[in-house]
Design an enzyme around this catalytic site. Structure first.
Site, PDB file in Angstrom:
ATOM      1  N   ASP A 127     -53.068 -39.957  14.964  1.00 10.87           N
ATOM      2  CA  ASP A 127     -53.641 -40.409  13.982  1.00 10.87           C
ATOM      3  C   ASP A 127     -55.141 -41.012  13.611  1.00 10.87           C
ATOM      4  O   ASP A 127     -55.902 -41.027  12.613  1.00 10.87           O
ATOM      5  CB  ASP A 127     -53.113 -41.956  13.888  1.00 10.87           C
ATOM      6  CG  ASP A 127     -51.757 -41.608  14.112  1.00 10.87           C
ATOM      7  OD1 ASP A 127     -51.075 -41.292  13.110  1.00 10.87           O
ATOM      8  OD2 ASP A 127     -50.017 -41.960  14.545  1.00 10.87           O
ATOM      9  N   HIS A 154     -50.371 -44.211  22.796  1.00 12.07           N
ATOM     10  CA  HIS A 154     -48.515 -43.696  21.318  1.00 12.07           C
ATOM     11  C   HIS A 154     -48.254 -44.237  22.410  1.00 12.07           C
ATOM     12  O   HIS A 154     -47.775 -44.349  23.715  1.00 12.07           O
ATOM     13  CB  HIS A 154     -48.801 -41.840  21.536  1.00 12.07           C
ATOM     14  CG  HIS A 154     -47.669 -41.538  20.321  1.00 12.07           C
ATOM     15  ND1 HIS A 154     -46.447 -41.715  20.475  1.00 12.07           N
ATOM     16  CD2 HIS A 154     -48.225 -41.341  19.206  1.00 12.07           C
ATOM     17  CE1 HIS A 154     -45.784 -41.495  19.637  1.00 12.07           C
ATOM     18  NE2 HIS A 154     -47.204 -41.433  18.764  1.00 12.07           N
TER      19      HIS A 154
END
Length: 441
Positions: free
Chosen positions: A375, A317
């Site tokens: 995600d 991330h």
């Protein structure tokens, strides 16, 4: 030009940083928040020095003072109004989290009952708005529909567009939280060619959304409580994420005095970008590309090869240099949904689970902290729940609406607020004279 990065403490409450430009020393105020790094206030830099700062993407610039969300990416911390995200996801509900983000404190039982009832009473859309959907092509992307319909809310709800009226602002907030699931579900139903399913006030927020998406008029529908709770957690985890691209877009649009519906439509448009709200869709597309478990070693080798151009989507991330705190909750939720639906044998999900195992054990991924992020898990979970990939970002928009509108409300009520006006480093031609067409070579 030289910069002295030493910060001078003038007294217990005041600090300054000194910037030296061509022999001129400028003392810039240093502001301190509750958590996180201090910020150097450069608001008067141009006035005092005739120079701007240069920060592409604004990654080193604080553009506002906010009390809503705090992120510590190095240590994997996400707080809503001071509360850790994992505690809220496990012990709270999305509607209670909405109240927290809006008002700064968790509600009392009475406040929660009133707030929940208010949201339920605003879920219907003006009936004329249902005709909007027939104006779109049947294969229109749900996000394209949502951008248009959300923006059109301001044409139907004139009694909540005056941003200078406290009561109208609050009504607009309630309407947006309540109507966004209805708008998204209607877009989904339209894409399927199925009849629109109206909201039910006897269901909670997420169970109601599921029935609007998956019920059909010819038979009864009862939402699966495991799926409703999973969606509730997903919405909590996506509710806000500090000054990300779409939130900054909402704030920038709102700084001009635009009405709240127009501002949220701008946020929806920004979220649609694949680098922002489309990440879980990209992760699922990657799983489709891999296809089967036996092909995983091939793609793992590609991911480790810098020259391959391939990267594993849904891993690592930009903000979290450690483990994404939302991913831990999402991982648990994902497995709960797969167990409840008996989908452990789904080929695509087998690929996902094997990738997850490798990423958590392989030294290459562990050392680079390329852990599965939110995600990765949310894409798998939403697919298992029955949502098509095209609806993933629309669901993200439903959840993020509370963050957008909370940040918008905070900005409108901030006495320091000014219209956004970023500057630039101009690199085009200097002034030159116009040459008539017949004289140009």
């Amino acid at each position: 030009m030289s910069v002295q990065n030493a910060i001078k403490t003038q007294d217990a409450k005041s600090k300054t940083a000194t910037l030296s430009i061509d022999g001129q020393a400028l003392d810039l105020p240093v502001r301190t928040g509750t958590c996180g790094p201090d910020v150097i206030d450069v608001a008067r830099l141009y006035r005092d020095s005739g120079r701007f700062t240069y920060d592409p993407g604004f990654t080193s610039t604080a553009n506002c003072v906010s009390k809503i969300t705090y992120i510590d990416g190095d240590n994997g911390i996400l707080l809503y109004r001071g509360y850790p995200i994992d505690q809220l996801a496990e012990r709270s509900s999305f509607i209670e989290t909405c109240y927290l983000l809006l008002h700064g404190e968790l509600p009392t039982a009475e406040q929660f009952a009133v707030f929940q009832r208010t949201i339920r009473n605003h879920t219907m859309l003006h009936e004329q708005m249902t005709r909007f959907y027939t104006g779109f092509r049947r294969d229109a992307h749900p996000m394209a529909v949502m951008v248009g319909v959300v923006g059109a809310l301001s044409a139907f709800y004139h009694d909540s567009t005056d941003i200078n009226d406290d009561q109208q602002r609050l009504i607009a907030v309630h309407r947006l939280i309540a109507k966004m699931p209805t708008i998204a579900a209607m877009a989904y139903k339209y894409s399927l060619g199925q009849p629109i399913i109206y909201p039910r006030n006897d269901l909670d927020y997420c169970a109601n959304f599921l029935q609007m998406c998956f019920a059909i008029p010819c038979e009864p529908y009862e939402p699966n409580p495991v799926l409703a709770r999973a969606l509730d957690r997903i919405f909590i985890l996506h509710a806000d994420h500090e000054q990300n691209a779409s939130t900054s877009t909402v704030r920038l649009a709102g700084s001009s005095g635009a009405n709240p519906f127009a501002c949220i439509a701008a946020g929806v448009a920004c979220l649609w970008g694949p680098a922002h709200g489309g990440a879980n869709e990209a992760a699922l597309n990657m799983l489709h590309e891999i296809g089967t478990v036996d092909r995983i070693p091939e793609y793992i080798a590609k991911a480790k090869d810098k020259n391959s151009g391939f990267r594993l989507m849904g891993f690592g991330h930009r903000v979290y240099k450690n483990y994404d705190p939302r991913a831990k909750v999402m991982q648990k939720t994902c497995h709960e949904v797969l167990d409840a639906l008996g989908m452990r044998d789904d080929p695509l999900l087998k690929v996902a689970m094997e990738l997850e195992r490798i990423a958590l054990e392989d030294d290459y991924f562990v050392n680079k902290k390329l852990y599965p992020n939110i995600d990765f898990y949310s894409g798998i979970t939403l697919r298992a729940m029955g949502f098509p990939v095209s609806m993933f970002t629309a669901l993200f928009a439903v959840a993020r609406t509370i963050g957008w509108i909370g940040q918008w409300k905070e900005m409108i009520e901030d006495p320091e607020q000014r219209i956004g006006r970023p500057r630039q480093l101009y690199a085009g031609p200097a002034e030159r004279d116009f040459v008539p067409l017949e004289d140009r070579n």
